[in-house]
Each structure stands twice: as C-alpha cells, then as structure tokens.
Design a protein around this motif. Structure first.
Motif, mmCIF file in Angstrom:
data_model
loop_
_atom_site.group_PDB
_atom_site.id
_atom_site.type_symbol
_atom_site.label_atom_id
_atom_site.label_comp_id
_atom_site.label_asym_id
_atom_site.label_seq_id
_atom_site.Cartn_x
_atom_site.Cartn_y
_atom_site.Cartn_z
ATOM 1 N N GLU A 614 0.814 -1.203 0.000
ATOM 2 C CA GLU A 614 0.000 0.000 0.000
ATOM 3 C C GLU A 614 0.857 1.266 0.000
ATOM 4 O O GLU A 614 0.499 2.258 -0.646
ATOM 5 N N LYS A 615 1.994 1.241 0.683
ATOM 6 C CA LYS A 615 2.877 2.404 0.694
ATOM 7 C C LYS A 615 3.379 2.719 -0.708
ATOM 8 O O LYS A 615 3.355 3.882 -1.153
ATOM 9 N N LEU A 616 3.831 1.703 -1.435
ATOM 10 C CA LEU A 616 4.330 1.922 -2.787
ATOM 11 C C LEU A 616 3.218 2.405 -3.711
ATOM 12 O O LEU A 616 3.417 3.312 -4.534
ATOM 13 N N LEU A 617 2.036 1.813 -3.595
ATOM 14 C CA LEU A 617 0.941 2.192 -4.468
ATOM 15 C C LEU A 617 0.530 3.643 -4.249
ATOM 16 O O LEU A 617 0.225 4.369 -5.212
ATOM 17 N N ILE A 618 0.532 4.078 -3.010
ATOM 18 C CA ILE A 618 0.180 5.470 -2.703
ATOM 19 C C ILE A 618 1.218 6.426 -3.291
ATOM 20 O O ILE A 618 0.880 7.461 -3.885
ATOM 21 N N GLU A 619 2.484 6.078 -3.144
ATOM 22 C CA GLU A 619 3.544 6.933 -3.685
ATOM 23 C C GLU A 619 3.484 6.977 -5.205
ATOM 24 O O GLU A 619 3.632 8.051 -5.808
ATOM 25 N N LEU A 620 3.260 5.839 -5.831
ATOM 26 C CA LEU A 620 3.180 5.790 -7.284
ATOM 27 C C LEU A 620 1.995 6.609 -7.785
ATOM 28 O O LEU A 620 2.117 7.357 -8.765
ATOM 29 N N ARG A 621 0.872 6.497 -7.118
ATOM 30 C CA ARG A 621 -0.310 7.276 -7.528
ATOM 31 C C ARG A 621 -0.032 8.771 -7.436
ATOM 32 O O ARG A 621 -0.433 9.550 -8.316
ATOM 33 N N ARG A 622 0.672 9.183 -6.408
ATOM 34 C CA ARG A 622 1.003 10.599 -6.247
ATOM 35 C C ARG A 622 1.959 11.071 -7.340
ATOM 36 O O ARG A 622 1.819 12.158 -7.888
ATOM 37 N N LEU A 668 -5.034 -0.820 -5.421
ATOM 38 C CA LEU A 668 -4.664 -1.027 -6.823
ATOM 39 C C LEU A 668 -5.673 -0.368 -7.755
ATOM 40 O O LEU A 668 -5.340 0.012 -8.875
ATOM 41 N N ARG A 669 -6.910 -0.214 -7.289
ATOM 42 C CA ARG A 669 -7.949 0.398 -8.119
ATOM 43 C C ARG A 669 -7.645 1.849 -8.444
ATOM 44 O O ARG A 669 -8.144 2.390 -9.430
ATOM 45 N N ASN A 670 -6.868 2.498 -7.611
ATOM 46 C CA ASN A 670 -6.555 3.910 -7.845
ATOM 47 C C ASN A 670 -5.457 4.098 -8.883
ATOM 48 O O ASN A 670 -5.129 5.237 -9.225
ATOM 49 N N LEU A 671 -4.876 2.999 -9.354
ATOM 50 C CA LEU A 671 -3.784 3.080 -10.320
ATOM 51 C C LEU A 671 -4.254 2.701 -11.719
ATOM 52 O O LEU A 671 -5.023 1.755 -11.885
ATOM 53 N N PRO A 672 -3.752 3.402 -12.747
ATOM 54 C CA PRO A 672 -4.015 2.983 -14.125
ATOM 55 C C PRO A 672 -3.039 1.879 -14.520
ATOM 56 O O PRO A 672 -1.822 2.085 -14.524
ATOM 57 N N MET A 673 -3.550 0.708 -14.832
ATOM 58 C CA MET A 673 -2.685 -0.404 -15.199
ATOM 59 C C MET A 673 -1.895 -0.108 -16.482
ATOM 60 O O MET A 673 -0.821 -0.674 -16.709
ATOM 61 N N ALA A 674 -2.390 0.805 -17.309
ATOM 62 C CA ALA A 674 -1.696 1.162 -18.551
ATOM 63 C C ALA A 674 -0.302 1.694 -18.298
ATOM 64 O O ALA A 674 0.588 1.589 -19.157
ATOM 65 N N ALA A 675 -0.057 2.256 -17.111
ATOM 66 C CA ALA A 675 1.234 2.882 -16.814
ATOM 67 C C ALA A 675 2.261 1.913 -16.246
ATOM 68 O O ALA A 675 3.400 2.318 -15.970
#
Length: 907
Positions: A614-622, A668-675
C-alpha cells in the motif's frame, strides 16, 4: 495449556452481576456499517422516549398505546388480566422478552376463559411482538394469525385501531421473514385504516414502514417518494409530541437512505418543536439523532457537541449512555486516549443506572469491547495503562456478568453475543480450547434464536480459532459458513449500519471485509504449493463477492442484483485473446489469480506485506500526476509490473493475448494499469486494458455496429459554489471532434446542461453513448461522489434513474471525460466503480485524475475515430487513443495518457 496463563480464572463465567440496572441501548459506538434483519431496523428506527398517545377508540376501551412500531397494544380490561398485560408491556419495553412471553401467555389464557375477544386479540398481537424479538418466527406467526382471525370474525365488534395495530405487527413479521411484498401490502392496508379513524400518527408510521418495504425490494425512488409524502403530511399538522416523534423518525429514515441534508432538516424541525413543547426527553432524542447525522457526515466535532448536549439535557439514562458510547467510539477511532480517560467513569456510572434488559447486556458487551480497544491502543502508544479500571480482566468480568444476566432473562440472542465477545478475549490470549468452547456455545444459541448478525461473527471467530490450531479443513468450513451467512444477509447488509444495528458493534472494514479476505488467504494457503483449480475458482469467486459487497456498502443498497455472467465464458466465446487477472492483497503476500484463454486457472504470489504494498501504491499514484516524475514513475511501476505480470509474460505472448482485464483489489484500483512498466515499455504499448468489478456484467457483447448516437453534455465554467474546479475551455473542441469522427450528436452545453434536461433527452431518444465533459469527483464516500451540471452537482446515487430512464434500452457507453478521484482517498476508485455500476452502462470510460484540457480533447477525438473506423473493441479503441497521446511530443508523460480507464464490458 498451563493453567498459569489463564487471565480470567477457572470460574470466569460465575462473576456476580455488577449491576442489575441497565436498559435498551440504541447506538453504542461509531458503527460504520450495518447488519440486522429488517425487523430490528424498524424497532430501532422508530423507538421513542415519551408518553403513550391516547387514540380514538370505542367507549368500551379506555386507552390504546400508540407508541410507534415497537409499542405494545394497551387496553383497559378486568383487573387481573390488566395487571398481567401491563406487566408484560413493562417487561417488553425493558427488553425482558422471554419473561414478557410468559406473562402475556398467562394473560391470553385469562382472556380466553373470560371470552374477551377484543382484549385477547390485542394481547396476542403483543405476544407476537415478543416472540419476534426472540426470533421465534413460527410462534410469532401463530399468535398474530390468531389475533387477526379474532378481529375479522363477522359476529365480533371489530375495533379498527386494534385491527390496524395487529396488521402493523403482522407487517413487521412478514418483513423480518423476507416477505417484503406482503409486508408492503399489509402496511398499505394499515395506512387506509388509520385514515378512516383519523389517526395521523398511524398514517405516518405506516408510510415509514412502506418506505422500508420498498427499499428492501430495491425500489429506492419509491422509498424516497413515500418519505416525501410523510414530510408533506407532517407540515399540515400542528406542533405536538406526535409530530416531533414523527419528524425524528422521518429524519432517521432519511439517514438510512443516505439523504443526509433532508435528514438533518427533519431532525432540526423535530428538535425545535420538542424545545417549544419543553419535552426534555424528546429534546434529548432529537439531539442524539442529530449527533448520528453529523457523525455520518464525518463532522466529528459537531457530532460530539450534539452527544454532549444530549447527556446534559436528556432525563433518560439510556439516552445518556447511547450518546456517551458514540462519543467514546469517535475518540477511540482517533486515538485520543487522554479524552477517553475522562469519559470512561461517567459511562460506567450511567450504565449502572439502567434496568436489566437485553439492551443493558448489549451495552455491557459493547462497553467491554471498547475497553479492550482502549487498553490495546494505550499499550501500543505508551506501553502502560493510564486508567486504573482498565484491563482485559475487567472486560472479562463485564462479559461474564452479561452472560449471567442473559441467562437470567432467558435471552439466547444476548447470551450468544456475550459468549462471542468473551470467546474473542480468550482468542486474543491464545487460549484456544476455552475460546473454541465459548464460540461453539454462542453459535448454537445464535442459530437457534435466528440471529444471523451474530451467527456469522461466531462462524468467522470459529474459523480463526481452527486456523490458529492448524485445522485447515475445519477452518475452511467455518469460513464458508460465515460467507454463506453474509451472502444470505446481503440485502440486510446494505441497510445503513449506523441506524440499523443498534446493539451489535459493526463496521464493514472491520467486520465484513476481513471475512472474505481471510477466507481467500486460507483457501490459497491450503493448496500447499500444488495449484488446485477448484480452490482457485472458489477464491476468485470470493474476492469478487467482496467487491460486490463493497459496492453495496458504498451505496447502502443491494445495487447489483442482476444476472451473473462468468468472465471465463465471455473470454472463450467472444474474445479469445483476453486474459483476466485478479490481484489480491493479503497480509503477508500479494497473490495473483489469472485466466489465460484455453488454459486452467493459475496463481502466483510475491512475499510482501500489505503495508509495503500500500505504501508503494500510494507513492506511485502521487507521482503519476506529475509530468516531470517520469523516471520515478517508471521505477515504481516496474515493481508493480513485476508483481502482477512478469511471471506470465511468456504465456501471454504464446497465447497471443492482446487484451488484459483486471479485477483490481484495494488501492490497486486507484492506479491505471496502462502505466505499468516492464523496463522497456509501458503496458499500454503491448495490450488493450480494461477493468471489471467481477462476474457481474450487463449482458456483455460488442457495441452494436450501427450509427453511433451520442448525447453530449458539458460545462465550460463550473457552477457557483465550486471554486476549486477550473474552467474547461476546450469542451467545444472536444464535442467538435466527436462529431467529426462521424458520431451523430445531440448537445447540451452550459446553461442547457441541467439534470432535468439530461434526463429528458435520455428518456426521449435512444442514445447508445452518453458523453459528459464536466468536472466530477469519485470518492469512497457516496455523498462526495458526483458530477457537476449548470445548477450544481448530480450525486452518483441519482445515476440510477438518470441513465436508465429510457426503459429497456441500455446505454452502451458512458464517458466522463473531466472527472477525478478524491485527493488523499485511498479507496476513491470505489466511487468510480460505483458510478459505472449505478449508471447501468455496459461500459464506462473515466479519468482517475483531471488532465490537460487540450490533451483530453485530443484523446476523445482519437477514441471516437477509432471506435467508428472498424470492428475493434472499446478496449482497443481506448488503447489506440492512448498510444496517439503517448507518441505526441507534448504528452509523452504517463500523467497525460494513463489516467483514462475503461470499466465494464471491454468488447
């Protein structure tokens, strides 16, 4: 296990009662979700504090109690029978239902001997109520049937007031047993009778009951219309105690349905009338409901202020306890331990003032659970307890007392709840055998008393205990039972938890989600390194069931009741080049279940903690929204790529897969898988990509190859009151691009873009595309998920009627081109999925964040050109449009092209 490790002592179930004075609590802690049979919704919702209201009845009957919903029928009858009836009423009101049954049965026998048919009918109705509280449905049915038969005999002097109340009781029984249509018909009948006898309070109660029946059947607009009728009915009435009670009931009902503004207005009106009438009991009750409304809106300080006023004003120890326990829950949630310390002694004091009842038992149980949370939180924060009366042993004593008291009442439901909690304490100290024995005892009681909201929790607890003792097969069976119970309660789960379940502490994130997630983890672990397709299929179905439960929780209603369509069959039949991936975030690993065409289900995992993921996903989304952060985005997204796709790279290539469908979990839903990045290319450069909420698809099929007809609507300037949203000056260019692509368009721009106009256009013509170029926000909170029109905002809950008003015609594609997920909301994409589902469109395209106005117009034009050009899927059209942006020198950064996601039917 060594005896020296025991914390409760050998005679832990023999503690003497700390107090015989407790009462029916209505709301204990911030219960963020829900779970109770409809009967209990009605009982809790319309419970009032105050005096009975005299009804207009024949002269032979002196008084008839008109307390809403949970009231008993009260008659002036021969002395012995009268005292028994009054005693039964008091016992019932105090929550001593088993004893009330005994007393009312005696009264029934006396009335039969005396031939008092009318009094007998009324008492049988009260007896049915008591049986319903005990979950004794057959006895309740027998009693109310006998009551109605007496009242309907042609040679008897029927009293319409008593007849209406008996019908009312029958309606509650019908709803509790899942017969909502029959309950609705019954309450419509009671409404007509109350109109005949000019009982406006009875009319209001009947309408509120009807709203619940409509809601239970899924007819939410009708439920709202029914409540609107109540509001109009009340306006014409003079101020009275009945009116303040009715307004409060209306406000609570609106809170259940999620209309928080109207709810607050009704509650404020109720408070004003109560203050004018100087009824301190009603003032306290209205303040309490206003506190619940504020808490639902996350207005913590305002909620606490209302609760504190409630404690000051209300003469009822019960209401004081309710308010203080809610206040305590808010403090515990925010870990304000110093403030917690100041409120605990007062709660204990007020608890001791309550008479013994089921509610007092629940109060003790819930308070003990709060004490355990406080003790755990304080120890974690400071490694020492600051409150002298606070310990696990004290919690155990409270629970042992609650068990003893419930046995003295003969209340199996309350005993089951207390046993569950005491078993939970033993579980925390790893005293498995004692915990298991208590849990099994509680489970047997819960099942025998028809208490599914307690049953599932005990089944889950048993599953955890068996798992801890390495009994994997037994644990799986227990988890299966818990999931089955939850599924059977799905419609009841969606009833607003803050109002419905007044007695059982309940929160979706704490009390439902872990059941599904732990069950999936247990299933996957049971494979022991040897893939088992049946187990994988079961795990996949369970994670999908969790997603649907989350959406139901989001909307507070069962929003997905349609036909289930297995994605596998869609892939094999219509799109043999699509693979489906189910990433699942577990406590210590990230699991992926994948379906590749013509192959069996398979899975693989990465050992990594949920916190790290979750930490990585939050940082990546930002970082994704920053056009200058390309390097760090590639580094972080490659790590996610390695988790989700690297293990099957070669298989995807060998199977010639060209489309990836993701059923995403959690953040994971907050991330675009295309990226996602493989070290050389972004995922969008290799595959078309779509998202799905799982098995629930609307008859998936390709977009009909016919003239594309689009209704386009947009705002170039945000409406007044929304200053944080910027102008969208390229909307006209965006619409021109759609028309130039060969799509037939009807446009509503700026002043013409209003909800009523949009609804009218959709209803008047058959559009297969609705394209909205306007600001919007997706959030994990229903009230914060909306789009803007010229007049203000359209909430996602209104999408249901807005987009489905053209009868059987389904919108093939909904495009939301300028929306965004709420900043800082880790579950905001839940609102996006909710919007897609609520609209009922086969496919939805939306942006996870707001992007450059001109690049949006470029993407939209490219998408429609591709869609119109040939026989390609919607996913492929999105894919090609994204690639055009990626290749543009000004828009190469993922922040421009990756935000667009396709949800639902990718064909």
């Amino acid at each position: 296990m060594a005896k020296t490790t025991r914390i409760f002592g050998a005679n832990s179930l023999k503690f003497k009662s700390r107090s015989r004075e407790t009462a029916r609590t209505r709301w204990f802690t911030p219960l963020a979700h829900f779970l109770r049979l409809p009967l209990y919704f009605l009982v809790a919702l319309l419970c009032i504090v105050g005096s009975p209201v005299l009804a207009k009845v024949p002269s032979s009957i002196n008084s008839l109690s008109q307390l809403p919903i949970n009231s008993t029928i009260s008659l002036a009858v021969p002395t012995d029978a009268a005292s028994l009836l009054q005693q039964g009423k008091v016992l019932y009101s105090n929550g001593n239902f088993a004893k009330a049954v005994e007393v009312l049965q005696q009264a029934v026998q006396i009335y039969k001997q005396q031939g008092e048919s009318l009094a007998l009918a009324a008492t049988l109705g009260n007896l049915s109520l008591a049986y319903q509280q005990l979950g004794a449905w057959s006895q309740a049915q027998q009693a109310i049937t006998e009551s109605l038969n007496l009242l309907q005999e042609p040679d008897k002097n029927q009293n319409l007031q008593i007849f209406a109340q008996s019908l009312d009781i029958q309606g509650r029984l019908q709803l509790a047993m899942g017969k909502s249509e029959a309950a609705l018909a019954t309450w419509q009948r009671t409404e007509e009778i109350y109109k005949q006898v000019d009982n406006q309070s009875g009319v209001v109660r009947s309408l509120i009951n009807q709203a619940q029946a409509w809601r239970t059947q899924g007819f939410y607009p009708r439920a709202f219309k029914t409540l609107d009728r109540i509001s109009k009915t009340l306006k014409s009435q003079p101020d009275s105690l009945e009116k303040t009670v009715s307004l409060r009931s209306l406000g609570d009902a609106l809170l259940v349905l999620g209309d928080l503004k109207k709810s607050r207005k009704a509650l404020e009106e109720s408070l004003i009338i109560a203050q004018n009438l100087q009824s301190s009991a009603d003032i306290g009750a209205s303040l309490f409901s206003l506190g619940n409304n504020a808490r639902k809106q996350n207005q913590k300080e305002q909620a606490i202020a209302y609760y504190q006023k409630t404690v000051t004003v209300s003469p009822s120890p019960l209401t004081k306890v309710q308010a203080q326990l809610n206040h305590l829950g808010l403090l515990i949630k925010d870990k304000e331990w110093a403030k917690v310390q100041t409120i605990l002694p007062s709660i204990e004091s007020h608890l001791k003032q309550l008479p013994l009842s089921r509610a007092s038992i629940y109060a003790q149980v819930n308070f003990s659970q709060s004490l355990a949370k406080v003790n755990s939180g304080v120890l974690q924060a400071s490694r020492h307890s600051f409150y002298s009366g606070l310990s696990t042993k004290d919690s155990a004593k409270l629970l042992a007392s609650a068990i003893q008291q419930s046995r003295s009442l003969g209340d199996k439901r309350a005993e089951a709840y207390a046993l569950k909690s005491l078993g939970g304490l033993y579980e925390e100290t790893k005293q498995w055998s004692e915990a298991q024995e208590l849990t099994r005892q509680g489970l047997a009681l819960a099942q025998s008393s028809n208490a599914p909201e307690i049953t599932y929790a005990l089944e889950w607890q048993l599953g955890r205990l068996l798992w801890a003792q390495k009994n994997v097969s037994g644990a799986i069976a227990a988890y299966d039972a818990a999931v089955d119970t939850l599924e059977s309660l799905r419609r009841d789960l969606v009833v607003n938890k803050d109002v419905v379940n007044q007695d059982v502490q309940f929160d979706f994130r704490d009390s439902v989600e872990p059941v599904y997630r732990q069950s999936v983890e247990l299933l996957l672990q049971s494979q022991k390194g040897k893939p088992n397709e049946k187990i994988l299929e079961k795990a996949r179905e369970r994670i999908e069931a969790l997603q649907l439960a989350e959406l139901d929780d989001f909307f507070q209603e069962a929003c997905l009741q349609g036909q289930k369509v297995a994605l596998d069959r869609v892939v094999e039949k219509d799109n043999s080049k699509a693979a489906i991936l189910y990433p699942i975030i577990l406590r210590d690993e990230l699991q992926v279940i994948v379906k590749i065409p013509t192959q069996s289900l398979q899975s693989y995992s990465t050992k990594i903690s949920q916190g790290e993921v979750e930490k990585l996903l939050i940082e990546l989304r930002r970082n994704l929204v920053d056009p200058t952060a390309t390097k760090i985005v590639q580094t972080q997204s490659q790590e996610v790529y390695n988790w989700l796709l690297k293990p099957i790279e070669s298989q995807l290539q060998q199977s010639r897969v060209d489309t990836l469908v993701f059923v995403l979990d959690g953040p994971l839903r907050n991330l675009p898988m295309a990226a996602l990045y493989d070290g050389k290319q972004y995922l969008v450069e290799k595959y078309a990509i779509a998202l799905s909420v799982g098995l629930q698809l609307l008859d998936p099929k390709p977009l009909v190859k016919q003239q594309l007809r689009a209704l386009t609507a947009g705002l170039t300037m945000p409406p007044p009151g929304f200053p944080k949203f910027a102008p969208l000056l390229a909307i006209k260019s965006e619409f021109d691009g759609i028309a130039k692509a060969g799509v037939s368009t009807t446009s509503l721009l700026d002043g013409d873009f209003k909800k009523k106009n949009l609804e009218s256009e959709i209803g008047a013509a058959s559009f297969n595309i609705v394209h909205l170029a306007t600001h919007g926000q997706f959030s994990s909170r229903l009230e914060d998920t909306f789009i803007l029109d010229f007049d203000g905002q359209i909430n996602v809950k209104d999408f249901d009627t807005l987009f489905r008003s053209q009868g059987k015609t389904v919108v093939e594609l909904l495009v939301l081109s300028a929306c965004q997920t709420a900043t800082g909301d880790s579950r905001a994409a839940l609102g996006l999925a909710g919007a897609a589902v609520r609209a009922g469109a086969r496919s939805t395209i939306a942006s996870l964040w707001q992007i450059d106005d001109e690049s949006t117009a470029m993407f939209v034009s490219a998408f429609y050109r591709e869609l119109k050009s040939g026989k390609i899927t919607k996913a492929e059209a999105v894919h090609r449009a994204q690639l055009q942006l990626l290749k543009h020198p000004n828009y190469r950064a993922p922040s421009f092209w990756s935000a667009y996601v396709l949800i639902g039917n990718w064909l």
